[in-house]
Scaffold this active site. Structure first.
Site, PDB file in Angstrom:
ATOM      1  CG  PHE A 161      -1.691   1.511   1.195  1.00 40.44           C
ATOM      2  CD1 PHE A 161      -2.928   1.496   0.412  1.00 40.44           C
ATOM      3  CD2 PHE A 161      -1.625   2.870   1.430  1.00 40.44           C
ATOM      4  CE1 PHE A 161      -3.839   1.876  -0.118  1.00 40.44           C
ATOM      5  CE2 PHE A 161      -2.136   3.058   1.767  1.00 40.44           C
ATOM      6  CZ  PHE A 161      -3.865   3.324   0.943  1.00 40.44           C
ATOM      7  CG  ASP A 246       5.617   3.611   1.563  1.00 37.47           C
ATOM      8  OD1 ASP A 246       5.458   4.336   2.464  1.00 37.47           O
ATOM      9  OD2 ASP A 246       4.632   3.264   1.349  1.00 37.47           O
ATOM     10  CE  LYS A 275      -0.889   7.677   6.899  1.00 35.14           C
ATOM     11  NZ  LYS A 275      -0.788   6.088   6.087  1.00 35.14           N
TER      12      LYS A 275
HETATM   13  C1  LIG Z   1      -0.841   6.191   4.671  1.00 34.88           C
HETATM   14  C2  LIG Z   1       0.182   5.888   3.297  1.00 34.88           C
HETATM   15  C3  LIG Z   1       0.375   6.215   1.864  1.00 34.88           C
HETATM   16  C4  LIG Z   1      -0.306   7.656   1.466  1.00 34.88           C
HETATM   17  O1  LIG Z   1      -0.376   8.494   1.939  1.00 34.88           O
HETATM   18  P1  LIG Z   1      -1.848   9.532   2.397  1.00 34.88           P
HETATM   19  O2  LIG Z   1      -1.439  10.812   2.704  1.00 34.88           O
HETATM   20  O3  LIG Z   1      -2.809   8.628   2.314  1.00 34.88           O
HETATM   21  O4  LIG Z   1      -0.975  10.084   0.414  1.00 34.88           O
HETATM   22  C5  LIG Z   1       1.587   5.285   1.118  1.00 34.88           C
HETATM   23  N1  LIG Z   1       2.247   4.603   1.950  1.00 34.88           N
HETATM   24  C6  LIG Z   1       2.103   4.129   3.146  1.00 34.88           C
HETATM   25  C7  LIG Z   1       2.477   2.801   3.792  1.00 34.88           C
HETATM   26  C8  LIG Z   1       0.568   4.899   3.747  1.00 34.88           C
HETATM   27  O5  LIG Z   1       0.797   3.660   5.314  1.00 34.88           O
END
Ligand SMILES: *Cc1c(COP(=O)(O)O)cnc(C)c1O
Length: 427
Positions: A161, A246, A275
């Site tokens: 994700f 990520d 985040k």
């Molecule tokens: C939440 C998330 C994203 C995307 O972030 P957004 O601010 O919602 O665009 C990308 N990678 C990971 C691992 C995430 O948990």
């Protein structure tokens, strides 16, 4: 209501008093009427939040174990962060990158210090950070590695994700995320998560990068085998491939260390951040990395109107400082162990597995459990949590919670599991 009266009322009453006058039902009706139905929210309206607690319009309290998917690491309305935002609103909130700002200067320095990176590129949302990393990796491949034009490949993993843009959902393995949204961007190869041999076999001379989450959170808090992250790092170095972690969800103390890659010898070339970087107040994201990659960007290559705005930078820098001063990563480790041990010790027949690192904990319930009933049971006991995938409930409360609240979560989970279990045996 006449149009003019409608707008005048907002100006005169103020947005907050209007919001305070809405019931939960009215709120749900308005959102469902005016918002495209791209989410299926819990039947809960949160009107106020503080620390680890959320309150509905009737004053019902919930312990926030969703934590805006790890974005609320400092707790809701963390005093120093709110103070920083307030003071910044007396100074300057928004410029574009057409000019310099002192807040941007300080934020970038702090971010590079915190991440031990050479340079960074500020953006807003997580998906934008991932897009930025993809562009950096591709340009690096063409201009430094010598990959022929338009042939660069990026290896990702099944169950990933990374956000919701068309490029990103194109390499998702979740049908619901991508169905009817094609055609998709080529250049991505997906391999099974946690298998170093699969990555090894997928590398070609055109491979620019490997993009992975250190723990697959959305996929159900999946932790790769010990040694995997370090093995990926070693492989990337040997084959001249960039390693991109990520850490948008796992970063900034969530897993009990500054970053999840630090659980092993697995320093990335690029790291995607978001985040919690916004301190639970604003969207703030970035890519940080090594100079030899970051410097491939030249003026005009990439940008964002809001990326690096003074308000976001002030809050982002304050969020980093608060994390260090409060020792949130260490706290996350200790309380995460307590939460996991507490949930395991329930020895509840409905629980198949408890797994996680730090305060990123997944509770997987046994097959046959009515997860919608259990979700409601959690709400009834005053816990906000949502199923990720495959019957796994995510517990990612603010890292500022204390021992007593961890124990409270465990007790409430037991009550909810009991309530849902009773239901299961009745039907
Ligand atoms: C939440 C998330 C994203 C995307 O972030 P957004 O601010 O919602 O665009 C990308 N990678 C990971 C691992 C995430 O948990």
């Amino acid at each position: 209501m006449e149009d003019q009266d409608y707008w005048r009322r907002i100006r005169e009453d103020g947005v907050q008093s209007l919001a305070a006058s809405l019931t939960a039902r009215q709120t749900e009706e308005l959102v469902n009427r005016w918002c495209t139905h791209n989410y299926h929210p819990l039947p809960v309206t949160i009107a106020r939040a503080e620390g680890a607690w959320c309150f509905d319009p009737d004053g019902r309290a919930y312990i926030d174990c969703i934590g805006a998917y790890s974005a609320v690491a400092h707790g809701h309305l963390s005093p120093f962060l709110v103070e920083t935002a307030r003071r910044q609103l007396d100074v300057c909130a928004l410029t574009s990158r057409a000019v310099y700002s002192p807040e941007l200067a300080l934020f970038l320095e702090g971010l590079c210090r915190f991440t031990e990176c050479d340079m960074a590129c500020p953006m807003n949302t997580g998906a934008e950070a991932v897009e930025t990393a993809i562009k950096l990796a591709r340009k690096w491949a063409y201009t430094r590695k010598g990959v022929p034009d338009d042939q660069a490949q990026i290896i990702v993993s099944n169950g990933n994700f990374h956000g919701r843009t068309t490029t990103i959902v194109g390499f998702s393995s979740e049908p619901a995320y991508k169905r009817h949204f094609g055609p998709f961007t080529p250049g991505f190869v997906s391999v099974s998560f946690g298998e170093i041999e699969a990555i090894e076999a997928a590398i070609t001379p055109n491979t620019a990068a490997i993009l992975l989450e250190p723990i697959q959170a959305e996929a159900g808090i999946l932790i790769p085998p010990a040694g995997y992250m370090a093995a990926v790092r070693k492989l990337c170095t040997e084959r001249n491939v960039l390693l991109i972690w990520d850490e948008i969800q796992t970063g900034f103390g969530r897993t009990g260390k500054d970053f999840a890659w630090r659980h092993e010898d697995a320093r990335p070339d690029l790291i995607c951040l978001g985040k919690a970087l916004g301190g639970g107040l604003l969207p703030v994201s970035a890519v940080a990395g090594k100079r030899n990659v970051m410097e491939v960007f030249q003026p005009g290559d990439h940008g964002s109107t809001f990326g690096g705005n003074p308000l976001a930078c002030a809050v982002g820098l304050a969020a980093l400082a608060e994390m260090r001063v409060l020792g949130l990563p260490e706290r996350s480790y200790i309380l995460g162990e307590r939460l996991k041990n507490g949930l395991v010790a329930l020895e509840h027949p409905s629980v198949l597995e408890v797994r996680g690192r730090g305060l990123l904990v997944g509770l997987e319930v046994v097959e046959g459990t009515e997860t919608t009933v259990l979700t409601q049971a959690f709400l009834d006991t005053g816990i906000l949590t949502k199923e990720t995938r495959n019957r796994t409930f995510r517990f990612a409360p603010p890292l500022t919670i204390d021992k007593a609240l961890v124990d409270e979560i465990v007790q409430r989970v037991r009550l909810a599991l009991d309530a849902a279990d009773v239901h299961r045996t009745r039907v």
